[in-house]
Design a protein around this motif. Structure first.
Motif, PDB file in Angstrom:
ATOM      1  N   GLN A  63      -1.414  -9.598  -7.810  1.00 17.00           N
ATOM      2  CA  GLN A  63      -2.830  -9.220  -7.661  1.00 17.00           C
ATOM      3  C   GLN A  63      -2.978  -8.131  -6.601  1.00 17.00           C
ATOM      4  N   SER A  64      -2.234  -8.312  -5.531  1.00 19.66           N
ATOM      5  CA  SER A  64      -2.262  -7.313  -4.468  1.00 19.66           C
ATOM      6  C   SER A  64      -1.696  -5.983  -5.003  1.00 19.66           C
ATOM      7  N   GLU A  96       0.826  -1.217   0.000  1.00 18.04           N
ATOM      8  CA  GLU A  96       0.000   0.000   0.000  1.00 18.04           C
ATOM      9  C   GLU A  96       0.859   1.266   0.000  1.00 18.04           C
ATOM     10  N   ARG A 114      -4.147  -3.940  -6.989  1.00 24.33           N
ATOM     11  CA  ARG A 114      -5.095  -3.187  -6.151  1.00 24.33           C
ATOM     12  C   ARG A 114      -4.472  -1.905  -5.615  1.00 24.33           C
ATOM     13  N   THR A 115      -3.167  -1.959  -5.332  1.00 23.27           N
ATOM     14  CA  THR A 115      -2.530  -0.777  -4.731  1.00 23.27           C
ATOM     15  C   THR A 115      -1.799   0.078  -5.788  1.00 23.27           C
ATOM     16  N   ASN A 116      -1.955  -0.311  -7.057  1.00 24.87           N
ATOM     17  CA  ASN A 116      -1.312   0.433  -8.143  1.00 24.87           C
ATOM     18  C   ASN A 116       0.216   0.454  -7.986  1.00 24.87           C
TER      19      ASN A 116
END
Ligand SMILES: Cc1ncc(COP(=O)(O)O)c(C=O)c1O
Length: 367
Positions: A170-171, A142, A174-176
């Motif tokens: 994949q994670s 993040e 989501r966090t770009n």
């Protein structure tokens, strides 16, 4: 002691340890394929020399197409670079002014590249003897714009499983977060289809950097490349210096990649050599990391410190790679290249002498 940051610097080590010029050193600190360079390099050399009279093709079209074919991607997803190092620097440049995560112990150049482009680095120091800290990596995603991974990892040669990479990707989607995976040693990997190239079709946040230096034993020629989505390739190409790859390197690239027999022979040799070395090291109470490539970490399971073993090997003409500059290892292991049978035998003889000396190097003839 001011340890050099890279392997393959025998002169520097000679000075540090006051070794005489007469002392020959077998270089186990650089991870270069002992079967190389392939025959085509010598055969084509006169032609390549002549072709240095002309500038390289600015788009390196033939080399790019050969790489695309070799990697199973489209030519628009390929950037030819001046060694894997240039690919790493161009990838880091995409993160300029941002933040990147580096999981250690790993190759030092990711941090160097980040420092060059004012990318703030967050470190995660993992224990190489424990499973990869996937959960922690995902939690920290993040807070970062990019992340560097090395696969197979330098210094231990281990290959992070593809499932784990997919979960991280994949994670990261989501966090770009951009995931930059250094596959400099992937062509050696003993696991078939180890490369992550097929994932490029699904994950626009993935960049792979690769090197022809190690497999084809041509560190002086400087050939590498990046694989990524077209947008990232275009952004990196816009920052590359004109003609950063020289004419002989560009012309040789398709020839090298065409020589599938050389790569197959290399992997067969490596599989046999590791299978030969590993039990012999174990018999002497040394452990070899779970490598899938042409180098490994060696630990002495009887005496945890290798501080005395390093100079003992040097005095016996063996140059290992120290691990003082790898955070998380701080010198607790030695990195050794898998070399020819003859040379590996010399290494084992010296290690046997070390064990016979009571593991402190005392009481044996150092020559
Ligand atoms: C893990 C890793 N990646 C990349 C490189 C850079 O290789 P090149 O010589 O192609 O620039 C090295 C060189 O030692 C390396 O160990």
């Amino acid at each position: 002691m001011k340890w050099p940051k890279h392997g393959g610097q025998p002169q520097r080590i000679r000075q540090l340890f006051s070794l005489s010029e007469e002392q020959t050193l077998l270089d186990f600190s650089a991870n270069i394929n002992p079967l190389g360079p392939p025959e085509a390099v010598r055969r084509l050399w006169p032609t390549l020399l002549e072709r240095t009279l002309t500038y390289p093709d600015m788009d390196y079209s033939d080399a790019v197409e050969a790489i695309a074919r070799h990697s199973g991607v489209m030519p628009e997803q390929v950037l030819l670079t001046n060694g894997g190092a240039e690919a790493i620097f161009l990838a880091a440049r995409l993160l300029t002014g941002g933040t990147a995560l580096v999981v250690h112990p790993t190759f030092a150049e990711y941090e160097q590249a980040c420092a060059h482009y004012r990318v703030h680095v967050q470190l995660l120091i993992a224990d190489p003897e424990q499973p990869f800290p996937e959960e922690e990596v995902m939690q920290r995603m993040e807070a970062v714009d990019g992340m560097f991974l090395c696969r197979p990892n330098n210094p231990d040669g281990t290959l992070l499983p593809r499932d784990s990479i997919i979960r991280i990707l994949q994670s990261a989607l989501r966090t770009n977060t951009l995931l930059i995976v250094d596959e400099a040693f992937i062509d050696f990997a003993l696991e078939p289809s180890a490369s992550l190239a097929p994932l490029l079709h699904e994950y626009p946040n993935l960049i792979l950097t690769r090197s022809l230096t190690k497999m084809y034993a041509l560190p002086g020629l400087r050939i590498g490349y990046a694989l990524a989505g077209t947008e990232h390739i275009q952004a990196m190409a816009a920052q590359r210096l004109p003609w950063s790859v020289n004419t002989p390197a560009a012309l040789l690239t398709p020839e090298l990649l065409r020589d599938e027999a050389f790569a197959i022979r290399t992997r067969r040799w490596l599989r046999e050599e590791i299978a030969w070395l590993k039990p012999r090291l174990q018999q002497m109470h040394f452990t070899m990391s779970a490598t899938c490539t042409n180098f490994y970490l060696l630990r002495d399971s009887v005496a945890p410190s290798v501080d005395k073993l390093y100079p003992f090997l040097l005095q016996g003409g063996i140059l290992p790679r120290h691990t003082h500059t790898f955070p998380g290892l701080r010198g607790a292991a030695l990195r050794l290249a898998v070399r020819s049978r003859n040379e590996n035998e010399r290494l084992l003889e010296r290690l046997a002498a070390w064990q016979a000396s009571g593991s402190d190097g005392a009481g044996v003839n150092n020559q």
